[in-house]
Scaffold this motif. Structure first.
Motif, PDB file in Angstrom:
ATOM      1  N   UNK A   1       0.813  -1.230   0.000  1.00  0.00           N
ATOM      2  CA  UNK A   1       0.000   0.000   0.000  1.00  0.00           C
ATOM      3  C   UNK A   1       0.842   1.272   0.000  1.00  0.00           C
ATOM      4  N   UNK A   2       2.138   1.153   0.278  1.00  0.00           N
ATOM      5  CA  UNK A   2       3.006   2.330   0.368  1.00  0.00           C
ATOM      6  C   UNK A   2       3.033   3.148  -0.922  1.00  0.00           C
ATOM      7  N   UNK A   3       3.124   2.507  -2.114  1.00  0.00           N
ATOM      8  CA  UNK A   3       3.128   3.313  -3.344  1.00  0.00           C
ATOM      9  C   UNK A   3       1.892   4.185  -3.491  1.00  0.00           C
ATOM     10  N   UNK A   4       0.740   3.735  -3.026  1.00  0.00           N
ATOM     11  CA  UNK A   4      -0.482   4.535  -3.107  1.00  0.00           C
ATOM     12  C   UNK A   4      -0.418   5.710  -2.143  1.00  0.00           C
ATOM     13  N   UNK A   5       0.157   5.478  -0.960  1.00  0.00           N
ATOM     14  CA  UNK A   5       0.361   6.566   0.006  1.00  0.00           C
ATOM     15  C   UNK A   5       1.218   7.665  -0.606  1.00  0.00           C
ATOM     16  N   UNK A   6       2.282   7.260  -1.295  1.00  0.00           N
ATOM     17  CA  UNK A   6       3.256   8.219  -1.823  1.00  0.00           C
ATOM     18  C   UNK A   6       2.715   9.057  -2.968  1.00  0.00           C
ATOM     19  N   UNK A   7       1.590   8.662  -3.556  1.00  0.00           N
ATOM     20  CA  UNK A   7       1.007   9.480  -4.620  1.00  0.00           C
ATOM     21  C   UNK A   7       0.542  10.823  -4.092  1.00  0.00           C
ATOM     22  N   UNK A   8       0.293  10.903  -2.784  1.00  0.00           N
ATOM     23  CA  UNK A   8      -0.168  12.153  -2.171  1.00  0.00           C
ATOM     24  C   UNK A   8       0.942  12.885  -1.430  1.00  0.00           C
ATOM     25  N   UNK A   9       2.187  12.392  -1.562  1.00  0.00           N
ATOM     26  CA  UNK A   9       3.310  13.001  -0.857  1.00  0.00           C
ATOM     27  C   UNK A   9       4.437  13.275  -1.846  1.00  0.00           C
ATOM     28  N   UNK A  10       4.817  14.530  -1.981  1.00  0.00           N
ATOM     29  CA  UNK A  10       5.971  14.889  -2.797  1.00  0.00           C
ATOM     30  C   UNK A  10       7.211  14.895  -1.921  1.00  0.00           C
ATOM     31  N   UNK A  11       8.289  14.281  -2.399  1.00  0.00           N
ATOM     32  CA  UNK A  11       9.493  14.118  -1.583  1.00  0.00           C
ATOM     33  C   UNK A  11      10.714  14.669  -2.322  1.00  0.00           C
ATOM     34  N   UNK A  12      11.454  15.559  -1.648  1.00  0.00           N
ATOM     35  CA  UNK A  12      12.721  16.074  -2.181  1.00  0.00           C
ATOM     36  C   UNK A  12      13.789  15.768  -1.134  1.00  0.00           C
ATOM     37  N   UNK A  13      14.653  14.794  -1.438  1.00  0.00           N
ATOM     38  CA  UNK A  13      15.699  14.399  -0.505  1.00  0.00           C
ATOM     39  C   UNK A  13      16.993  15.155  -0.808  1.00  0.00           C
TER      40      UNK A  13
ATOM     41  N   UNK B   1       7.396  17.349   1.284  1.00  0.00           N
ATOM     42  CA  UNK B   1       8.469  17.365   2.271  1.00  0.00           C
ATOM     43  C   UNK B   1       9.810  17.499   1.558  1.00  0.00           C
ATOM     44  N   UNK B   2      10.740  18.188   2.202  1.00  0.00           N
ATOM     45  CA  UNK B   2      12.047  18.415   1.584  1.00  0.00           C
ATOM     46  C   UNK B   2      13.132  18.401   2.648  1.00  0.00           C
ATOM     47  N   UNK B   3      14.248  17.755   2.336  1.00  0.00           N
ATOM     48  CA  UNK B   3      15.372  17.638   3.258  1.00  0.00           C
ATOM     49  C   UNK B   3      16.529  18.495   2.759  1.00  0.00           C
ATOM     50  N   UNK B   4      16.772  19.611   3.428  1.00  0.00           N
ATOM     51  CA  UNK B   4      17.849  20.540   3.074  1.00  0.00           C
ATOM     52  C   UNK B   4      17.828  20.897   1.581  1.00  0.00           C
ATOM     53  N   UNK B   5      16.697  21.409   1.083  1.00  0.00           N
ATOM     54  CA  UNK B   5      16.592  21.691  -0.360  1.00  0.00           C
ATOM     55  C   UNK B   5      17.495  22.809  -0.850  1.00  0.00           C
ATOM     56  N   UNK B   6      18.039  23.624   0.062  1.00  0.00           N
ATOM     57  CA  UNK B   6      18.911  24.725  -0.370  1.00  0.00           C
ATOM     58  C   UNK B   6      20.363  24.515   0.040  1.00  0.00           C
ATOM     59  N   UNK B   7      20.682  23.327   0.518  1.00  0.00           N
ATOM     60  CA  UNK B   7      22.067  23.045   0.905  1.00  0.00           C
ATOM     61  C   UNK B   7      22.989  23.210  -0.302  1.00  0.00           C
ATOM     62  N   UNK B   8      24.131  23.846  -0.092  1.00  0.00           N
ATOM     63  CA  UNK B   8      25.165  24.033  -1.130  1.00  0.00           C
ATOM     64  C   UNK B   8      24.738  25.004  -2.235  1.00  0.00           C
ATOM     65  N   UNK B   9      23.653  25.758  -2.008  1.00  0.00           N
ATOM     66  CA  UNK B   9      23.246  26.758  -2.987  1.00  0.00           C
ATOM     67  C   UNK B   9      23.595  28.144  -2.467  1.00  0.00           C
ATOM     68  N   UNK B  10      23.902  29.052  -3.388  1.00  0.00           N
ATOM     69  CA  UNK B  10      24.196  30.423  -2.950  1.00  0.00           C
ATOM     70  C   UNK B  10      22.907  31.096  -2.494  1.00  0.00           C
TER      71      UNK B  10
END
Length: 218
Positions: free
Chosen positions: A73-85, A160-169
């Protein structure tokens, strides 16, 4: 809604990344997750889409108990969650278009619908007209924009996003922050882990602060 109830995540060898944490994020909230390196931010985010499972406690996402959810069922859950690692996991042998369209292909969207959604996602992140290029030809900030477009193309209710601006000016970081704020203004629940406490200063987001796996502020 995101609900954590006494969640602990312990890894083999005895390391405890999260220690009995509880919090709620209401639909449409913008929340900044902060804390020192190793505080447990990345682990917390990975628990939301079921990339990892808690050792104990319960996690409810939009009314579903993720901690008890069968793997099928996890793939169906993830359709409603955007993830940026932190690792954007872009496909460097595929075009910008192919990278963004992949979640829609997996979800079985018709090609015509997928094409419209990809075009809209590219416009939102400022990459219109770059469909045929490859990730290697993009700057670091543009690659991050591409990863965000891919996360948002399925129109998730949670991003959800994990350090999306790391290493960016600072300029690129500010632009990325504005993209997330625009999603939130459209009603998306946004949870971003970052060391940059000034990232969303314009919108005064709620902060959840972690310290050695425990919540010390929320």
């Amino acid at each position: 809604m995101i609900v954590f109830e006494s969640v602990t995540r312990r890894y083999p060898g005895g390391y405890t990344a999260l220690d009995g944490i509880s919090f709620r994020v209401a639909p449409g909230e913008l929340v900044m997750l902060s804390g020192h390196t190793g505080a447990g931010k990345s682990t917390l985010l990975k628990l939301i889409p079921g990339i990892e499972r808690p050792t104990s406690g319960a996690i409810h996402i939009n009314g579903q108990n993720v901690s008890k959810m069968p793997k099928r069922s996890i793939p169906y859950l993830r359709r409603n969650i955007g993830v940026v690692l932190q690792d954007t996991r872009l496909l460097f042998d595929r075009s910008v278009y192919d990278n963004i369209v992949l979640p829609l292909v997996i979800a079985g969207q018709p090609p015509s619908v997928a094409a419209r959604r990809v075009a809209a996602a590219l416009e939102l992140v400022g990459l219109s007209g770059r469909e045929g290029e490859f990730p290697a030809g993009l700057s670091g900030g543009e690659q991050q924009r591409l990863a965000i477009a891919r996360a948002f193309v399925n129109k998730p209710s949670i991003l959800i996003a994990d350090e999306p601006t790391a290493h960016l000016d600072p300029v690129y970081a500010s632009e990325i922050a504005k993209i997330f704020m625009s999603f939130n203004e459209a009603g998306v629940t946004v949870l971003v882990a970052t060391h940059d406490v000034s990232l969303f200063s314009q919108s005064s987001p709620r902060r959840i602060v972690l310290d050695h796996g425990k919540i010390v502020e929320q």
